[in-house]
Design an enzyme around this catalytic site. Sequence first.
Site, PDB file in Angstrom:
ATOM      1  CD  GLU A  51      44.784  18.788  67.213  1.00 47.33           C
ATOM      2  OE1 GLU A  51      45.995  18.589  67.389  1.00 47.33           O
ATOM      3  OE2 GLU A  51      44.155  18.317  66.240  1.00 47.33           O
ATOM      4  CD  GLU A 100      49.032  14.852  64.724  1.00 46.97           C
ATOM      5  OE1 GLU A 100      48.058  14.750  63.978  1.00 46.97           O
ATOM      6  OE2 GLU A 100      49.121  15.740  65.595  1.00 46.97           O
TER       7      GLU A 100
END
Length: 265
Positions: A141, A239
Site C-alpha cells: 500500500e 476502511e
Amino acid sequence: MPKFAPNLYHLFTELPIRKRFAAAAAHGFDAVEWHFPYELPKHELKALLTDNGLQLVHALMPVDQSVTWGLAGQPDKIDEFKRSAELALEYAATVGIATLHPHPGQMPPQYSQEQCLDVLVSNLDYFCAQAASLDLTLVLESVCTIRAPKTMLRTLGQAAEVVKEVGRPNLKVLYDSYHVRNEEAGSLCAIFDEFQEVIGHVQIANVPGRHEPGVGDVDLQYFISHMHECGYRGWIGLEYDPLKDTASSLSWLANYKGIRAKLSK
C-alpha cells in the site's frame, strides 16, 4: 455485484472485538477486514469466523507496537521482519487470510531511500516465497503524507515499481481511495484504470475526514460502479471512520442487492 468487507478496526467499534464479527454478519456481510487478528488466538479467531459465516479478506502483517507502521523496509529489523512473517503465515494457514499488507514503515533517519527500498524488495521476495503454498496475496500500500509524513511509498506508481522489481505472482498493490485522493493528481477512476492489472485489493474512505460514502468530497459510489464495470471482482474494504456510528454509516449499502434486506431489519 460489488463485494464489501467492513474493517473491524474502524467499524463496529461500539462493541468489544469478539462481538464485532457477529455484528458484521447480522448486517449482511460475508467477509471482514481486521488489522490485528493476532490479538486473538488463531483457533479462536477461526471459530469466530466460521460461526458467523465470514471470511477474513485483509489484515496487516504483525508488528511490535513500539515500531511505527511496519517492518518490511527497515534495514535494521530484518530478523524481526522474518519472525513477523512467520507468525502471519501461521494465521493465514489457519484462518485463511486472503490478502496481507507487509507495511514497509516510515523512512528511518539513519538510512537512505535506496537502502530501504533494497531491503523492502529483498524482504518481500522472501515473504512471497514463504507464502507461495498458500492462497494468499501480499499487497503493498502507498500511504499519503498527511497520515505518515515520512512514508516510504507515497503513490501507487511507487508501490507498483516495487511489485515489478520483486516479480512474484503473489505480490500486488493495495488501492486505498483515501490515500490516493490525498496524495495523487487525477481522478480515482483514471488512477484505478492505470494500475488495475496489479491491484490485489481495494479499500475505500472519503476525504477529507476519512468517512463513509456520501460524507466528503468524492462520489465513492460512482467509483465503486466504475471498478465493477471495469471487471474488478475483488473485495472492497470499508476502511472508514463513521461520521456518527457504524449503523448509520452503512445506510448507503441499501443500494446494493443482498445487503439491503438485512440492513432493513
